[in-house]
Design a protein around this motif. Structure first.
Motif, PDB file in Angstrom:
ATOM      1  N   SER A 163      -0.140   8.341  -0.931  1.00 16.47           N
ATOM      2  CA  SER A 163      -0.090   8.132  -2.172  1.00 16.47           C
ATOM      3  C   SER A 163       0.402   9.732  -3.148  1.00 16.47           C
ATOM      4  O   SER A 163       0.139  11.225  -2.610  1.00 16.47           O
ATOM      5  N   TRP A 164       1.762   9.115  -3.517  1.00 13.82           N
ATOM      6  CA  TRP A 164       3.331  10.009  -4.357  1.00 13.82           C
ATOM      7  C   TRP A 164       2.950  11.510  -3.398  1.00 13.82           C
ATOM      8  O   TRP A 164       3.587  12.031  -3.872  1.00 13.82           O
ATOM      9  N   THR A 199       5.480   4.236 -13.424  1.00 15.04           N
ATOM     10  CA  THR A 199       7.298   4.589 -11.883  1.00 15.04           C
ATOM     11  C   THR A 199       7.626   6.221 -12.816  1.00 15.04           C
ATOM     12  O   THR A 199       6.880   6.611 -13.793  1.00 15.04           O
ATOM     13  N   ARG A 215       9.944   5.135  -3.258  1.00 14.74           N
ATOM     14  CA  ARG A 215      11.225   5.732  -4.375  1.00 14.74           C
ATOM     15  C   ARG A 215      12.613   5.988  -3.941  1.00 14.74           C
ATOM     16  O   ARG A 215      12.780   5.357  -2.136  1.00 14.74           O
ATOM     17  N   ARG A 228       8.789  -2.896  -8.184  1.00 16.93           N
ATOM     18  CA  ARG A 228       8.586  -3.854  -6.875  1.00 16.93           C
ATOM     19  C   ARG A 228       8.065  -5.110  -6.770  1.00 16.93           C
ATOM     20  O   ARG A 228       7.622  -5.219  -7.778  1.00 16.93           O
ATOM     21  N   SER A 246       0.761  -1.136  -0.010  1.00 17.31           N
ATOM     22  CA  SER A 246      -0.109  -0.044   0.201  1.00 17.31           C
ATOM     23  C   SER A 246       0.960   1.283  -0.310  1.00 17.31           C
ATOM     24  O   SER A 246       0.345   2.445  -0.204  1.00 17.31           O
ATOM     25  N   SER A 247       2.110   1.209   0.057  1.00 22.14           N
ATOM     26  CA  SER A 247       3.025   2.375   0.534  1.00 22.14           C
ATOM     27  C   SER A 247       3.565   3.134  -1.241  1.00 22.14           C
ATOM     28  O   SER A 247       4.237   2.019  -2.137  1.00 22.14           O
ATOM     29  N   HIS A 248       3.468   4.379  -1.568  1.00 23.46           N
ATOM     30  CA  HIS A 248       4.114   4.592  -2.514  1.00 23.46           C
ATOM     31  C   HIS A 248       6.070   4.688  -1.996  1.00 23.46           C
ATOM     32  O   HIS A 248       5.886   5.122  -1.349  1.00 23.46           O
ATOM     33  N   SER A 267       4.787   3.589  -7.935  1.00 21.81           N
ATOM     34  CA  SER A 267       3.353   4.013  -7.188  1.00 21.81           C
ATOM     35  C   SER A 267       3.691   2.008  -6.689  1.00 21.81           C
ATOM     36  O   SER A 267       4.139   1.430  -7.210  1.00 21.81           O
ATOM     37  N   SER A 268       2.208   2.149  -5.951  1.00 17.88           N
ATOM     38  CA  SER A 268       1.491   0.702  -4.457  1.00 17.88           C
ATOM     39  C   SER A 268       2.044  -0.144  -5.257  1.00 17.88           C
ATOM     40  O   SER A 268       2.341  -1.643  -4.596  1.00 17.88           O
ATOM     41  N   GLY A 277      10.600   7.046  -8.672  1.00 18.93           N
ATOM     42  CA  GLY A 277       9.843   6.436  -7.532  1.00 18.93           C
ATOM     43  C   GLY A 277       8.427   5.187  -8.121  1.00 18.93           C
ATOM     44  O   GLY A 277       8.694   5.203  -9.314  1.00 18.93           O
TER      45      GLY A 277
END
Length: 119
Positions: free
Chosen positions: A102-103, A58, A35, A72, A31-33, A52-53, A50
């Motif tokens: 998010s972000w 990207t 980087r 990831r 659930s984590s963004h 996204s979850s 970076g």
């Protein structure tokens, strides 16, 4: 506790490759963004890439586009940075970060791993 542990740094010659890993624990990684940042001596810490979850989106700094790939594996709670065609200016300490929003800005950081590009 939230933990982010980077690995994979080292010394590489210009044009070489490295893959960095960030092992995450203590939170819902999926659930984590996430980087990657880097900080060279005498410079500020700047974002490199970076993701996204879900991994669907990207982003990359202009300086690394076409050379670095962020990815990831949510099943393994691990973040990666594949670095190809390395240049001396890529030399820095590389940090993994996690953001709950998010972000959003990072909430937690890893300890960093040194990448040195030199002949």
């Amino acid at each position: 506790q939230v933990q982010l542990v980077e690995s994979g740094g080292g010394l590489v010659q210009p044009g070489g490759s490295l893959r960095l890993s960030c092992a995450a624990s203590g939170f819902l990684f999926s659930s984590s963004h996430m980087r990657w940042y880097r900080q060279a001596p005498g410079k500020e810490r700047d974002v490199v890439a970076g993701i996204s979850s879900t991994g669907a989106i990207t982003t990359y700094a202009d300086s690394v586009k076409g050379r670095f790939t962020i990815s990831r594996d949510n099943a393994k709670s691990t973040l990666y940075l594949q670095m190809n065609s390395l240049k001396p200016e890529d030399t820095a300490v590389y940090y993994c970060s996690a953001a709950w929003k998010s972000w959003g800005q990072p909430d937690n950081w890893g300890q960093g791993t040194q990448v040195t590009v030199s002949s």
